[in-house]
Scaffold this motif. Structure first.
Motif, short mmCIF file in Angstrom:
data_model
loop_
_atom_site.label_atom_id
_atom_site.label_comp_id
_atom_site.label_asym_id
_atom_site.label_seq_id
_atom_site.Cartn_x
_atom_site.Cartn_y
_atom_site.Cartn_z
N MET A 27 0.83 -1.21 0.00
CA MET A 27 0.00 0.00 0.00
C MET A 27 0.86 1.25 0.00
O MET A 27 0.60 2.22 -0.70
CB MET A 27 -0.93 0.00 1.23
N LYS A 28 1.95 1.20 0.84
CA LYS A 28 2.82 2.37 0.94
C LYS A 28 3.53 2.65 -0.37
O LYS A 28 3.65 3.78 -0.82
CB LYS A 28 3.82 2.15 2.07
N ARG A 29 3.98 1.56 -1.04
CA ARG A 29 4.67 1.72 -2.32
C ARG A 29 3.74 2.24 -3.38
O ARG A 29 4.10 3.06 -4.22
CB ARG A 29 5.26 0.38 -2.75
N SER A 30 2.47 1.77 -3.32
CA SER A 30 1.49 2.23 -4.30
C SER A 30 1.21 3.72 -4.15
O SER A 30 1.13 4.45 -5.13
CB SER A 30 0.20 1.43 -4.14
N ALA A 31 1.06 4.18 -2.89
CA ALA A 31 0.81 5.61 -2.64
C ALA A 31 2.00 6.45 -3.09
O ALA A 31 1.84 7.52 -3.71
CB ALA A 31 0.53 5.84 -1.16
N THR A 32 3.21 5.96 -2.81
CA THR A 32 4.42 6.68 -3.23
C THR A 32 4.50 6.76 -4.75
O THR A 32 4.88 7.79 -5.31
CB THR A 32 5.66 5.98 -2.68
N HIS A 33 4.10 5.65 -5.41
CA HIS A 33 4.13 5.62 -6.87
C HIS A 33 3.14 6.64 -7.46
O HIS A 33 3.46 7.34 -8.43
CB HIS A 33 3.78 4.22 -7.36
N LYS A 34 1.94 6.74 -6.85
CA LYS A 34 0.94 7.71 -7.35
C LYS A 34 1.41 9.13 -7.15
O LYS A 34 1.22 10.00 -8.02
CB LYS A 34 -0.39 7.48 -6.64
N ILE A 35 2.05 9.39 -5.99
CA ILE A 35 2.56 10.75 -5.75
C ILE A 35 3.64 11.09 -6.77
O ILE A 35 3.71 12.20 -7.30
CB ILE A 35 3.11 10.85 -4.31
N GLY A 36 4.48 10.10 -7.09
CA GLY A 36 5.53 10.33 -8.08
C GLY A 36 4.95 10.62 -9.45
O GLY A 36 5.43 11.51 -10.17
N GLU A 37 3.89 9.90 -9.83
CA GLU A 37 3.25 10.15 -11.12
C GLU A 37 2.63 11.54 -11.17
O GLU A 37 2.71 12.25 -12.18
CB GLU A 37 2.18 9.09 -11.37
N ALA A 38 2.00 11.93 -10.04
CA ALA A 38 1.37 13.26 -10.00
C ALA A 38 2.42 14.36 -10.12
O ALA A 38 2.24 15.34 -10.86
CB ALA A 38 0.59 13.41 -8.69
N LEU A 39 3.55 14.19 -9.42
CA LEU A 39 4.62 15.18 -9.51
C LEU A 39 5.18 15.26 -10.92
O LEU A 39 5.51 16.35 -11.41
CB LEU A 39 5.73 14.82 -8.51
N GLU A 40 5.27 14.12 -11.57
CA GLU A 40 5.77 14.10 -12.95
C GLU A 40 4.83 14.86 -13.88
O GLU A 40 5.27 15.63 -14.73
CB GLU A 40 5.92 12.65 -13.42
N LEU A 41 3.51 14.64 -13.69
CA LEU A 41 2.53 15.33 -14.53
C LEU A 41 2.58 16.84 -14.28
O LEU A 41 2.57 17.65 -15.22
CB LEU A 41 1.13 14.79 -14.25
N TYR A 42 2.63 17.23 -13.01
CA TYR A 42 2.69 18.66 -12.69
C TYR A 42 3.96 19.30 -13.23
O TYR A 42 3.96 20.46 -13.66
CB TYR A 42 2.59 18.87 -11.18
N THR A 43 5.05 18.56 -13.23
CA THR A 43 6.31 19.09 -13.77
C THR A 43 6.20 19.34 -15.27
O THR A 43 6.74 20.31 -15.79
CB THR A 43 7.46 18.08 -13.49
N MET A 44 5.46 18.46 -15.96
CA MET A 44 5.32 18.62 -17.41
C MET A 44 4.46 19.83 -17.78
O MET A 44 4.71 20.51 -18.77
CB MET A 44 4.70 17.35 -18.00
N VAL A 45 3.42 20.12 -16.98
CA VAL A 45 2.53 21.25 -17.32
C VAL A 45 2.98 22.54 -16.65
O VAL A 45 2.43 23.61 -16.94
CB VAL A 45 1.07 20.95 -16.93
N ALA A 46 3.97 22.46 -15.76
CA ALA A 46 4.39 23.65 -15.02
C ALA A 46 4.85 24.80 -15.93
O ALA A 46 4.48 25.96 -15.68
CB ALA A 46 5.49 23.28 -14.02
N PRO A 47 5.65 24.55 -17.00
CA PRO A 47 6.06 25.68 -17.85
C PRO A 47 4.88 26.44 -18.44
O PRO A 47 4.88 27.67 -18.47
CB PRO A 47 6.90 24.99 -18.94
N ALA A 48 3.86 25.70 -18.91
CA ALA A 48 2.69 26.37 -19.49
C ALA A 48 1.96 27.19 -18.44
O ALA A 48 1.53 28.32 -18.69
CB ALA A 48 1.74 25.32 -20.10
#
Length: 299
Positions: free
Chosen positions: A1-22
């Motif tokens: 469960m902990k690894r899954s939550a960490t993985h989701k947070i990592g994916e969210a941060l990756e997505l936010y990093t991609m749209v951050a310049p715009a």
């Protein structure tokens, strides 16, 4: 469960990093100037002054609505909107219906030709149209009148003719855009309805009146809103062709805003005018949405 939550947070941060310049571009060039204009609208401030802005409350808004030039500019903006939006919609729909015919030869060439003004620089187009409406007998518009024996007109120097002349340029410039949106809308009209109408023996006009136009209602709503909002922001053609004249006969709200902000450097008044225009356009958009009941529009 902990690894899954960490993985989701990592994916969210990756997505936010991609749209951050715009989002950063939007924040710096859109949101911050809008917020700053709203802030300045409550201050007396000149960009040439070395003193800090002086708080004046709603004084700038009172000045805006008490200014007779503002009322003239508002009326001129209404005139421009009435003189351009309706002709663009009617002509755009007409050309779209004409150029959507299956067996029309060279329709893609015609579509490209009608769309060319949309991608033409408004400054360059305004200069060319100024030559067309030149008051001398050599002006193209006056040469056309001469064919019918009419005397030359001061198209841009006459306060009664200046705004209609500017409207002609506005219609010419955006007609291809409206036509293209309508052509896209026509692709979404179910062919079964036309086939059912053909079986019932409807005429071409009845097909347009009772099938095409009602089903293009969402497209018409989109065009109406965007064209009205765009017409209320008209500036380039009135500035290049007439500089708001003669007198104030072609001074629009944006012309007045530009004059107050960047000629008289009265940023407080200009910001108050910008905020009033923003709120007015937002209210108009809401009214149009209610009028067309856009939430209920379903194909």
């Amino acid at each position: 469960m902990k690894r899954s939550a960490t993985h989701k947070i990592g994916e969210a941060l990756e997505l936010y990093t991609m749209v951050a310049p715009a989002y950063m571009v939007f924040l710096v060039f859109i949101f911050v100037p809008v917020a700053w204009a709203f802030y300045l609208s409550f201050f007396d401030y000149s960009i040439l002054s070395l003193t800090s802005p002086k708080f004046t409350g709603i004084k700038n808004y009172i000045r805006v609505f008490a200014d007779p030039v503002f009322r003239i500019a508002l009326w001129n903006t209404f005139r421009y909107s009435l003189g351009t939006v309706a002709p663009r919609i009617v002509l755009g729909l007409g050309f779209a219906l004409l150029l959507d015919q299956k067996h029309l030869i060279g329709k893609n060439v015609f579509r490209a030709c009608y769309f060319l003004p949309v991608v033409t620089s408004m400054v360059a187009a305004s200069i060319v149209w100024s030559l067309v409406f030149n008051a001398s007998p050599d002006g193209l518009a006056n040469q056309f009148l001469a064919v019918f024996g009419a005397s030359p007109k001061g198209w841009l120097a006459n306060s009664r003719l200046a705004m209609p002349s500017v409207c002609v340029v506005g219609v010419w410039k955006d007609l291809g855009y409206v036509m293209t949106i309508y052509i896209a809308g026509l692709q979404g009209v179910p062919l079964e309805l036309y086939e059912a109408g053909a079986v019932d023996g409807v005429t071409t006009w009845q097909r347009i009146r009772y099938i095409t136009i009602p089903l293009l209602r969402p497209t018409t709503f989109f065009i109406l809103v965007t064209e009205i909002l765009g017409s209320f922001q008209v500036f380039t053609e009135t500035y290049v062709m007439t500089e708001g004249g003669p007198g104030y006969s072609t001074t629009t709200l944006i012309n007045l805003l530009y004059s107050k902000g960047f000629k008289e450097f009265d940023m407080g008044y200009a910001s108050g005018l910008a905020v009033a225009l923003f709120l007015g356009l937002m209210a108009l958009s809401w009214a149009l949405r209610r009028m067309f009941r856009a939430d209920e529009i379903v194909y």
